[in-house]
Write a protein that holds these residues in place. Structure first.
Motif, PDB file in Angstrom:
ATOM      1  N   GLU A   1       1.023  -1.010  -0.398  1.00 47.36           N
ATOM      2  CA  GLU A   1       0.057   0.054  -0.202  1.00 47.36           C
ATOM      3  C   GLU A   1       1.316   1.425   0.403  1.00 47.36           C
ATOM      4  O   GLU A   1       2.118   0.980   1.151  1.00 47.36           O
ATOM      5  CB  GLU A   1      -0.422  -0.002   1.242  1.00 47.36           C
ATOM      6  N   PRO A   2       0.849   2.582  -1.167  1.00 46.57           N
ATOM      7  CA  PRO A   2       1.403   3.536  -1.130  1.00 46.57           C
ATOM      8  C   PRO A   2       1.829   4.030   0.025  1.00 46.57           C
ATOM      9  O   PRO A   2       2.763   4.182   0.870  1.00 46.57           O
ATOM     10  CB  PRO A   2       0.838   3.942  -1.831  1.00 46.57           C
ATOM     11  N   ALA A   3       0.933   3.657   1.001  1.00 49.71           N
ATOM     12  CA  ALA A   3       0.498   4.502   2.736  1.00 49.71           C
ATOM     13  C   ALA A   3       1.635   4.266   3.339  1.00 49.71           C
ATOM     14  O   ALA A   3       2.426   5.069   3.804  1.00 49.71           O
ATOM     15  CB  ALA A   3      -0.511   4.771   3.087  1.00 49.71           C
ATOM     16  N   ALA A   4       1.911   2.498   3.256  1.00 49.19           N
ATOM     17  CA  ALA A   4       2.597   1.636   4.485  1.00 49.19           C
ATOM     18  C   ALA A   4       4.130   2.178   3.894  1.00 49.19           C
ATOM     19  O   ALA A   4       5.453   2.036   4.303  1.00 49.19           O
ATOM     20  CB  ALA A   4       2.086   0.487   4.259  1.00 49.19           C
ATOM     21  N   ALA A   5       4.182   2.095   2.602  1.00 49.86           N
ATOM     22  CA  ALA A   5       5.520   2.605   1.742  1.00 49.86           C
ATOM     23  C   ALA A   5       6.151   4.328   1.799  1.00 49.86           C
ATOM     24  O   ALA A   5       7.151   4.365   2.344  1.00 49.86           O
ATOM     25  CB  ALA A   5       4.943   2.458   0.344  1.00 49.86           C
ATOM     26  N   PHE A   6       5.326   5.495   2.087  1.00 49.46           N
ATOM     27  CA  PHE A   6       5.789   6.103   2.237  1.00 49.46           C
ATOM     28  C   PHE A   6       6.116   6.309   3.998  1.00 49.46           C
ATOM     29  O   PHE A   6       7.196   7.062   4.192  1.00 49.46           O
ATOM     30  CB  PHE A   6       4.810   6.846   2.110  1.00 49.46           C
ATOM     31  N   ASP A   7       5.749   5.466   4.258  1.00 45.59           N
ATOM     32  CA  ASP A   7       5.177   5.948   5.745  1.00 45.59           C
ATOM     33  C   ASP A   7       7.337   4.910   6.257  1.00 45.59           C
ATOM     34  O   ASP A   7       7.751   5.133   7.431  1.00 45.59           O
ATOM     35  CB  ASP A   7       4.795   4.884   6.985  1.00 45.59           C
ATOM     36  N   SER A   8       7.378   3.186   5.372  1.00 45.23           N
ATOM     37  CA  SER A   8       7.864   3.239   5.914  1.00 45.23           C
ATOM     38  C   SER A   8      10.036   4.244   5.278  1.00 45.23           C
ATOM     39  O   SER A   8      10.931   3.541   5.492  1.00 45.23           O
ATOM     40  CB  SER A   8       8.477   1.733   4.896  1.00 45.23           C
ATOM     41  N   LEU A   9       9.721   4.726   4.244  1.00 45.57           N
ATOM     42  CA  LEU A   9      10.331   6.049   4.494  1.00 45.57           C
ATOM     43  C   LEU A   9      10.436   6.982   4.970  1.00 45.57           C
ATOM     44  O   LEU A   9      11.693   7.612   4.537  1.00 45.57           O
ATOM     45  CB  LEU A   9      10.150   6.206   2.030  1.00 45.57           C
ATOM     46  N   GLY A  10       9.627   6.767   5.939  1.00 43.29           N
ATOM     47  CA  GLY A  10       9.436   8.183   7.278  1.00 43.29           C
ATOM     48  C   GLY A  10       9.062   9.460   6.157  1.00 43.29           C
ATOM     49  O   GLY A  10       9.353  11.047   6.377  1.00 43.29           O
ATOM     50  N   VAL A  11       8.281   9.621   5.258  1.00 45.49           N
ATOM     51  CA  VAL A  11       8.075  10.640   4.480  1.00 45.49           C
ATOM     52  C   VAL A  11       6.797  10.898   5.830  1.00 45.49           C
ATOM     53  O   VAL A  11       6.309  10.580   6.144  1.00 45.49           O
ATOM     54  CB  VAL A  11       7.534   9.609   3.266  1.00 45.49           C
ATOM     55  N   ASP A  12       6.991  12.202   5.941  1.00 46.40           N
ATOM     56  CA  ASP A  12       6.181  13.127   7.038  1.00 46.40           C
ATOM     57  C   ASP A  12       5.492  13.633   6.204  1.00 46.40           C
ATOM     58  O   ASP A  12       5.201  14.847   5.837  1.00 46.40           O
ATOM     59  CB  ASP A  12       6.625  13.460   8.135  1.00 46.40           C
ATOM     60  N   ARG A  13       4.259  12.633   6.192  1.00 48.16           N
ATOM     61  CA  ARG A  13       3.242  13.264   5.506  1.00 48.16           C
ATOM     62  C   ARG A  13       2.740  14.461   5.784  1.00 48.16           C
ATOM     63  O   ARG A  13       1.644  15.470   5.462  1.00 48.16           O
ATOM     64  CB  ARG A  13       1.687  11.844   4.833  1.00 48.16           C
ATOM     65  N   ALA A  14       2.178  14.457   7.481  1.00 54.62           N
ATOM     66  CA  ALA A  14       1.599  15.854   7.934  1.00 54.62           C
ATOM     67  C   ALA A  14       2.325  16.560   8.037  1.00 54.62           C
ATOM     68  O   ALA A  14       1.445  18.125   8.333  1.00 54.62           O
ATOM     69  CB  ALA A  14       1.095  15.286   9.309  1.00 54.62           C
ATOM     70  N   ALA A  15       4.155  17.013   7.177  1.00 53.59           N
ATOM     71  CA  ALA A  15       4.141  18.207   7.063  1.00 53.59           C
ATOM     72  C   ALA A  15       3.732  18.588   5.853  1.00 53.59           C
ATOM     73  O   ALA A  15       4.394  19.655   5.898  1.00 53.59           O
ATOM     74  CB  ALA A  15       5.594  18.030   7.425  1.00 53.59           C
ATOM     75  N   GLY A  16       3.479  18.366   4.991  1.00 48.62           N
ATOM     76  CA  GLY A  16       2.686  18.969   4.091  1.00 48.62           C
ATOM     77  C   GLY A  16       4.339  18.854   2.749  1.00 48.62           C
ATOM     78  O   GLY A  16       3.999  20.026   2.392  1.00 48.62           O
TER      79      GLY A  16
END
Length: 264
Positions: free
Chosen positions: A73-88
């Motif tokens: 799931e893309p959300a899990a992949a972003f999280d695994s990479l440490g992408v701070d989605r809330a930071a915009g």
């Protein structure tokens, strides 16, 4: 002053099809048909100063509607990479097909960068025509409209320097505003071709993809990409892509991601 970045290529989905399904008017090449894979990617560009997301993959609904296989799931992949989605973090939309904007809702505070020609087309009178509309989800196009109303949509005409060392250029062809992203890394210039080049063979042999808004622009785009002489070109859907770069060998993305350049 130019900055250097690391690029991460993430394969989040896949499917199997045949060559006549991916190359325009394939019968004209007088070659036998045969199986071909098609992988689905998004890309993350980052250094110590900033993170830039390039496309967000297909949504669960968009993938299911077309019987695509989700590998992570893309959300899990972003999280695994440490992408701070809330930071915009800034998000580049290379074009508005379902497999590139399906998870924009994961980035509700992010500025979205898209070619004006792309946004204008998909919010214009011809976006509902069958041969074009089959590649989008209406609610995902509505997300672009909402981002515009919220003041988060950033459009450009021909090119824009998103940050020192990161440039977005409109190529057209596949869609009216199809764009590519040039990134300076410790391994040289990386060109994220997205769907300006689905397969390396497409560029090597001048074989346009089956879905094309303007065929002349697509051929011209091939010439423009060659003239850029990037050190590394990253195709948008070629199953050979990950094998060309440094694999991510552990964690949730092991076997599903590769990097170009060192962490900066």
């Amino acid at each position: 002053m130019t900055e250097l970045y690391q690029v991460t290529v993430v394969k989040y989905g896949t499917r199997q099809t045949v060559r006549s399904d991916v190359y325009l008017n394939y019968h004209l090449y007088d070659e036998p048909d045969g199986p071909i894979g098609m992988d689905y990617f998004f890309w993350v560009v980052r250094n110590a100063e900033r993170t830039i997301v390039v496309d967000t993959g297909f949504s669960a609904a968009g993938g299911a509607n077309r019987k695509r296989t989700t590998l992570i799931e893309p959300a899990a992949a972003f999280d695994s990479l440490g992408v701070d989605r809330a930071a915009g973090p800034a998000v580049v939309v290379t074009h508005a097909h379902y497999d590139h904007i399906g998870n924009l809702d994961l980035f509700p505070r992010s500025p979205l960068h898209i070619a004006a020609a792309e946004y204008d087309f998909w919010t214009g009178p011809y976006a509902t025509r069958t041969l074009l509309h089959h590649s989008v989800e209406d609610d995902e196009i509505d997300h672009l409209r909402r981002a515009s109303a919220e003041g988060r949509l950033r459009t450009f005409e021909h090119s824009v320097e998103l940050a020192p060392g990161v440039r977005v250029l409109r190529i057209g062809g596949h869609t009216p505003g199809q764009s590519v992203v040039s990134v300076d890394t410790t391994d040289g210039v990386v060109l994220l071709a997205s769907d300006a080049v689905h397969y390396y063979e497409e560029l090597d042999r001048n074989m346009p993809f089956t879905q094309v808004a303007n065929l002349i622009d697509m051929y011209d785009g091939f010439e423009r990409l060659r003239a850029m002489r990037a050190d590394h070109l990253v195709a948008g859907h070629d199953p050979d892509t990950l094998a060309r770069f440094t694999p991510v060998g552990s964690g949730p993305l092991a076997g599903l991601a590769a990097t170009i350049g060192e962490e900066c």
